[in-house]
Design an enzyme around this catalytic site. Structure first.
Site, mmCIF file in Angstrom:
data_model
loop_
_atom_site.group_PDB
_atom_site.id
_atom_site.type_symbol
_atom_site.label_atom_id
_atom_site.label_comp_id
_atom_site.label_asym_id
_atom_site.label_seq_id
_atom_site.Cartn_x
_atom_site.Cartn_y
_atom_site.Cartn_z
ATOM 1 N N GLY A 98 0.787 -1.154 0.053
ATOM 2 C CA GLY A 98 0.129 -0.052 -0.042
ATOM 3 C C GLY A 98 0.741 1.088 -0.192
ATOM 4 O O GLY A 98 0.173 2.150 0.575
ATOM 5 N N ASP A 150 -3.938 -5.951 -5.325
ATOM 6 C CA ASP A 150 -4.800 -5.895 -4.206
ATOM 7 C C ASP A 150 -4.368 -6.904 -3.198
ATOM 8 O O ASP A 150 -4.252 -8.131 -3.073
ATOM 9 C CB ASP A 150 -6.110 -6.399 -4.524
ATOM 10 C CG ASP A 150 -7.148 -6.299 -3.543
ATOM 11 O OD1 ASP A 150 -6.792 -5.743 -2.526
ATOM 12 O OD2 ASP A 150 -8.481 -6.025 -3.902
ATOM 13 N N HIS A 177 -4.924 1.664 9.747
ATOM 14 C CA HIS A 177 -6.047 2.355 10.332
ATOM 15 C C HIS A 177 -6.938 2.716 9.183
ATOM 16 O O HIS A 177 -7.990 3.381 9.950
ATOM 17 C CB HIS A 177 -5.416 3.517 10.806
ATOM 18 C CG HIS A 177 -5.370 4.531 9.902
ATOM 19 N ND1 HIS A 177 -5.117 6.018 10.198
ATOM 20 C CD2 HIS A 177 -4.836 4.532 8.576
ATOM 21 C CE1 HIS A 177 -4.781 6.492 9.036
ATOM 22 N NE2 HIS A 177 -4.789 5.794 8.182
#
Length: 393
Positions: free
Chosen positions: A233, A283, A302
């Protein structure tokens, strides 16, 4: 016949004595004083008073609430100033309110009052009765300011954030995040299909805020002989760039959704680090690149609820070498000592994506559920910290 004005009584007098018959002027007045410290009513009914620059003379409990009550107005005033372009309309030298208002295309009287209100919070500085100049805080709101304060204010004004906070009451009632309920899609789907400009501003703000911590965070990461490092990410790759620059023996993989990799840092694409950096779209909720020594996730978990986080961590555990390390970079909530930044960010993460900020114990629980062993927390001098686990051998 006009009404006679009521006489004001000097301090300490409770009443004026009646006039004596046959006299045109009042006779001697007996001064009555009361020791308020000894008066029983003063202790039972007179609340404590806590004067301050922000609350004025208000009863102490109410006065202590006033920064919260007025905070909404102050924030909206700041957003309005940016929307009108006031930071760019104020020059380096003291500028007349009339000139500022003309540049902003706004009412001079209300521009002056708006600037005066913000000056009370240190944003802009009064210079006489009808002029203002920049303060340290207002100067970073100019469009050419390197600090990018205006970018952060734009995110507050944008629908994805501002609109989500208006749904807080319903979110607390129902337990459902506000943005998906409001738009019928996830945050990043909303950016991609409904609000690409808001998505660009979001990315710019995150690069400025989180990216400013990269060097400090990289300094606290001990790669410990690792050779393959996956940034899960990682977006534009600024965190991976900082890690690779500090560790010349390391090879990196920048891994994210394809649409998140459109603006990867030039140094990773074609520059000095391109030979040690592989850019891989994918992904993470399906799979992550195999055989890395370290999997790092900065401000990723988060965004998600616990089940989604466990799913991502399990994928890392499956793909990793035995003994590989997982490094989560996020804020830490202290349940016994709450602070405004982490606790409000916790609510914001829920409103926009169903996520949350977590405590050390909550991270340890996520690791355990994902089949990982929690090892330690490395605290840093910035907002984010390192929470680490290992893949069992």
């Amino acid at each position: 016949m006009g009404l006679r004005p009521r006489r004001r009584l000097p301090a300490g007098r409770l009443s004026a004595p009646p006039r004596r018959p046959g006299r045109s002027r009042p006779g001697p007045i007996t001064r009555i004083t009361v020791d308020m410290e000894e008066h029983p009513m003063s202790q039972q009914q007179t609340p404590a008073v806590a004067p301050s620059a922000r609350t004025g003379w208000l009863p102490a409990p109410v006065g202590e609430l006033m920064p919260l009550v007025t905070g909404l107005g102050a924030g909206l005033a700041l957003c309005t100033a940016c929307e009108l372009g006031l930071p760019d309309a104020v020059e380096e030298e003291p500028t007349r309110v009339q000139d500022i208002a003309e540049r902003a295309g706004a009412d001079p009287d209300l521009v002056g009052r708006l600037l005066r209100a913000l000056a009370a919070f240190g944003v802009f500085s009064p210079a006489g009765t009808d002029r203002f100049t920049h303060s340290r805080l207002s100067s970073i709101l100019r469009t050419d300011a390197l600090e990018g304060g205006g970018v952060f204010l734009q995110t507050v004004r944008d629908e994805w954030m501002g609109g989500s906070w208006t749904g807080l009451t319903e979110a607390v009632r129902t337990g459902s995040p506000a943005l998906p309920a409001r738009h019928g899609k996830s945050l990043f789907e909303y950016f991609a299909t409904d609000a690409p400009r808001e998505g660009e501003t979001f990315n710019e703000a995150m690069t400025l805020m989180v990216g400013s911590m990269n060097e400090v965070l990289a300094e606290h990461i001990d790669v410990g002989g690792a050779t393959r490092y996956v940034d899960v990410g990682g977006g534009q790759g600024t965190m991976l760039r900082a890690v690779l620059r500090r560790n010349p023996e390391l090879r990196g993989v920048l891994f994210d959704l394809e649409q998140a990799l459109t603006e990867v840092h030039e140094e990773l694409r074609t520059g000095d680090l391109s030979g040690r950096c592989e850019i891989v779209p994918g992904d993470g909720l399906r799979s992550v690149p195999d055989d890395a020594d370290i999997y790092q996730m900065r401000t990723v978990l988060h965004m998600w609820d616990d089940e989604t986080c466990v799913r991502l961590l399990r994928n890392c555990a499956r793909a990793a070498k035995p003994g590989a390390r997982i490094i989560v970079i996020d804020q830490l909530v202290d349940p016994e000592r709450p602070d405004p930044m982490s606790t409000l960010m916790d609510l914001q993460m829920f409103l926009i994506a169903g996520g949350r900020e977590r405590s050390e114990q909550e991270f340890a629980s996520l690791f355990e559920r994902a089949g990982l062993e929690f090892t330690r927390v490395v605290r840093t001098p910035v907002l984010l910290h390192l929470i680490e686990a290992i893949v069992p051998a």
